[in-house]
Enzyme design. Structure first.
Site, mmCIF file in Angstrom:
data_model
loop_
_atom_site.group_PDB
_atom_site.id
_atom_site.type_symbol
_atom_site.label_atom_id
_atom_site.label_comp_id
_atom_site.label_asym_id
_atom_site.label_seq_id
_atom_site.Cartn_x
_atom_site.Cartn_y
_atom_site.Cartn_z
ATOM 1 N N GLU A 273 0.819 -1.215 0.000
ATOM 2 C CA GLU A 273 0.000 0.000 0.000
ATOM 3 C C GLU A 273 0.858 1.272 0.000
ATOM 4 O OE1 GLU A 273 -2.196 -0.387 3.651
ATOM 5 O OE2 GLU A 273 -3.168 -2.242 3.045
ATOM 6 N N PRO A 274 1.652 1.502 -1.023
ATOM 7 C CA PRO A 274 2.512 2.686 -0.992
ATOM 8 C C PRO A 274 1.734 3.977 -1.252
ATOM 9 C CG PRO A 274 2.718 1.573 -3.102
ATOM 10 C CD PRO A 274 1.781 0.741 -2.270
ATOM 11 N N GLY A 275 2.021 4.989 -0.462
ATOM 12 C CA GLY A 275 1.439 6.310 -0.697
ATOM 13 C C GLY A 275 2.556 7.272 -1.064
ATOM 14 N N ARG A 312 3.179 19.773 6.700
ATOM 15 C CA ARG A 312 4.161 18.808 7.216
ATOM 16 C C ARG A 312 5.266 19.456 8.073
ATOM 17 N NH1 ARG A 312 7.102 15.789 4.827
ATOM 18 N NH2 ARG A 312 6.679 13.953 6.084
ATOM 19 N N TYR A 316 5.054 18.104 11.861
ATOM 20 C CA TYR A 316 6.030 17.071 12.252
ATOM 21 C C TYR A 316 7.455 17.604 12.325
ATOM 22 C CZ TYR A 316 2.303 14.349 9.932
ATOM 23 O OH TYR A 316 1.116 13.846 9.500
ATOM 24 N N CYS A 344 -1.370 33.165 10.689
ATOM 25 C CA CYS A 344 -1.093 33.785 11.994
ATOM 26 C C CYS A 344 -0.833 32.725 13.065
ATOM 27 C CB CYS A 344 -2.246 34.686 12.384
ATOM 28 S SG CYS A 344 -2.483 35.964 11.145
ATOM 29 N N TYR A 372 0.945 13.992 1.013
ATOM 30 C CA TYR A 372 0.516 14.625 2.254
ATOM 31 C C TYR A 372 0.709 16.142 2.212
ATOM 32 C CZ TYR A 372 0.763 9.711 3.485
ATOM 33 O OH TYR A 372 0.605 8.341 3.473
HETATM 34 N N1 LLP Z 1 -1.597 1.987 4.510
HETATM 35 C C1 LLP Z 1 -2.097 2.438 5.677
HETATM 36 C C2 LLP Z 1 -3.038 1.595 6.435
HETATM 37 C C3 LLP Z 1 -1.711 3.698 6.163
HETATM 38 O O1 LLP Z 1 -2.203 4.145 7.314
HETATM 39 C C4 LLP Z 1 -0.806 4.484 5.410
HETATM 40 C C5 LLP Z 1 -0.387 5.807 5.869
HETATM 41 C C6 LLP Z 1 -0.331 3.975 4.180
HETATM 42 C C7 LLP Z 1 -0.740 2.712 3.768
HETATM 43 C C8 LLP Z 1 0.615 4.722 3.300
HETATM 44 O O2 LLP Z 1 1.831 4.961 3.905
HETATM 45 P P1 LLP Z 1 3.038 5.622 3.063
HETATM 46 O O3 LLP Z 1 3.432 4.638 1.985
HETATM 47 O O4 LLP Z 1 2.528 6.893 2.490
HETATM 48 O O5 LLP Z 1 4.090 5.841 4.067
HETATM 49 N N2 LLP Z 1 0.820 12.623 7.060
HETATM 50 C C9 LLP Z 1 2.033 11.896 7.344
HETATM 51 C C10 LLP Z 1 1.971 10.470 6.915
HETATM 52 C C11 LLP Z 1 0.805 9.697 7.515
HETATM 53 C C12 LLP Z 1 0.725 8.284 7.022
HETATM 54 C C13 LLP Z 1 -0.544 7.654 7.449
HETATM 55 N N3 LLP Z 1 -0.771 6.334 6.969
HETATM 56 C C14 LLP Z 1 3.200 12.645 6.686
HETATM 57 O O6 LLP Z 1 2.976 13.658 6.051
HETATM 58 O O7 LLP Z 1 4.348 12.243 6.848
#
Ligand code: LLP
Length: 418
Positions: A273-275, A312, A316, A344, A372
């Site tokens: 599940e890459p985001g 971000r 973070y 602000c 994100y």
């Molecule tokens: N699968 C599940 C169940 C998740 O909760 C997430 C991310 C992903 C896949 C995708 O993860 P990735 O491949 O993008 O790392 N807003 C934060 C990141 C929050 C990630 C939440 N879950 C940031 O900007 O760093």
């Protein structure tokens, strides 16, 4: 590797000058590169070639319809966490049968929506949710395909806010309980065991934690098989990191190889599940420098993008690379600036102590903003959501109009109901 590169002093998005795009479409502006997105999709598909698999793009990273459309057209499935995300996927031409549904707090109407749409798998995150899914499936007279999202208690070695696979995190079902939960699922006529799932965290820069988690999932898989419970897929979640600064994460190929080398059964489908790894480096946020301000021992570059556009850094303390869209010939002009937005809040910054040669009116670009970024944008301080464009060679697709001022209060009412 991405397609935002300098030619001489000019930053280009594929074949187009970023400065021209900023002038034409205004700032703040998210720019995506189609070729970069395609490259990332292909990297994951290649890494899993020859194995039954499903790459489920995590919609939360960037849910723009055009990005989802592109992914769906390349055969990618999706990881969704709400009825809203699933609706976006369907609107963009994706299929529910290629979607897994994660998240600790699925409402019953969302579960029903997903089941009616024909979701590939619901990833269960608690035993209470198991009961809810079973009840909804019974009402609809369907059998719900499910996986247990196991919390393997593995440290993803990442920022605490984006670590999800430790016991103290709210996610998943404790590894020790998972076996019993599968027995419950197997005994329930309205549930069907489909997979075994985990997601241990985000922005991982080493493959070791996911290999450790996969091993735990495989141990459970082996035990379930001896019980006669068959699993058709193992889902290792997302989390592969990207290079914002000096990180050196493994490539999708290296990352997947490390995982695949552990999985003996060639029939077992592998889901991932890459985001971030799909979209982060396929996007930049372009902003105009409004004012320079010298406070004695600190200099500020005040730009027109703020924490509402890209949260971000504020949320973070993330380091994101900020570069000049048109480099100045004179290097001696470089000075240290805090690059801050107009919101602000003292935490409204994009980067601190950056060495930049910048004048009022110059454009700056934040790299790695495709993940994100827009997905977490808000209208705080009544700032309209910014525009998004996708560059394809020398062509531009406007994939989100900049919000108008009227858009800001759409759906609100005065006390007389108007
Ligand atoms: N699968 C599940 C169940 C998740 O909760 C997430 C991310 C992903 C896949 C995708 O993860 P990735 O491949 O993008 O790392 N807003 C934060 C990141 C929050 C990630 C939440 N879950 C940031 O900007 O760093």
């Amino acid at each position: 590797m991405d397609y935002f590169n300098y030619r001489g002093a000019e930053l280009y998005a594929e074949e187009l000058k970023v400065a021209d795009l900023a002038l034409k479409y205004g700032t703040p502006l998210y720019i995506y590169s189609k070729a970069t997105l395609e490259r990332h999709v292909r990297a994951f598909e290649e890494a899993l070639k020859g194995r039954p698999h499903l790459v489920c793009y995590a919609v939360k990273a960037n849910s723009n319809l055009a990005i989802l459309e592109l992914m769906a057209s390349m055969g990618v499935g999706f990881d969704v966490v709400s009825a809203g995300e699933l609706s976006r996927v369907l609107r963009a031409g994706g299929r529910a049968s290629d979607c897994v549904y994660s998240g600790v707090g699925k409402r019953r109407d969302e579960i029903a929506f997903a089941l009616k749409a024909g979701i590939r798998c619901l990833n269960l995150e608690s035993e209470a949710e198991l009961e809810a899914v079973s009840a909804v499936a019974r009402e609809l007279n369907v059998v719900a395909p499910v996986a247990v999202r196991v919390n393997p208690d593995v440290d993803a070695r990442t920022h605490p806010s984006i670590s999800t696979g430790l016991k103290q995190n709210k996610f998943g079902i404790a590894f020790e309980r998972a076996y019993a939960v599968y027995e419950r699922i197997a005994a329930d006529p309205h549930l069907k065991v489909s997979g075994i799932d985990c997601h241990i965290g985000s922005q991982m820069t080493s493959g070791a934690p996911i290999v450790e988690a996969t091993q735990k999932l495989l141990d459970l898989y082996g035990r379930l098989r001896t019980l006669g419970i068959s699993i058709d897929h193992i889902d290792i979640g997302g989390g592969l990191g990207v290079t914002y600064g000096d990180e050196t994460p493994p490539s999708p190929y290296e990352y997947m190889q490390a995982v695949l080398s552990k999985i003996g059964d060639p029939e077992l489908a592998v889901f991932v599940e890459p985001g971030r790894a799909m979209v982060a480096n396929a996007g930049i946020l372009v902003t105009e420098t409004l004012y320079l301000k010298d406070q004695g021992d600190k200099r500020f570059a005040i730009v027109d993008a703020g924490m509402n556009d890209l949260i971000r850094p504020a949320l973070y303390n993330s380091w994101m690379n900020i570069i000049e869209v048109q480099k100045s010939a004179d290097k001696s002009e470089k000075r240290l600036y805090d690059v801050v937005g107009p919101v602000c809040e003292s935490d409204d910054f994009l980067g601190r102590e950056r060495r930049l040669a910048v004048k009022e009116g110059d454009f700056l670009a934040v790299r790695g903003a495709g993940a994100y970024g827009m997905a977490m944008a808000s209208t705080y301080n009544s700032r309209p959501l910014c525009a998004e464009i996708m560059v394809d060679g020398d062509r531009v697709h406007v994939i989100r109009d900049r919000q108008s001022l009227e858009d800001l209060w759409r759906g609100e009412h005065l006390l007389n109901g108007e």
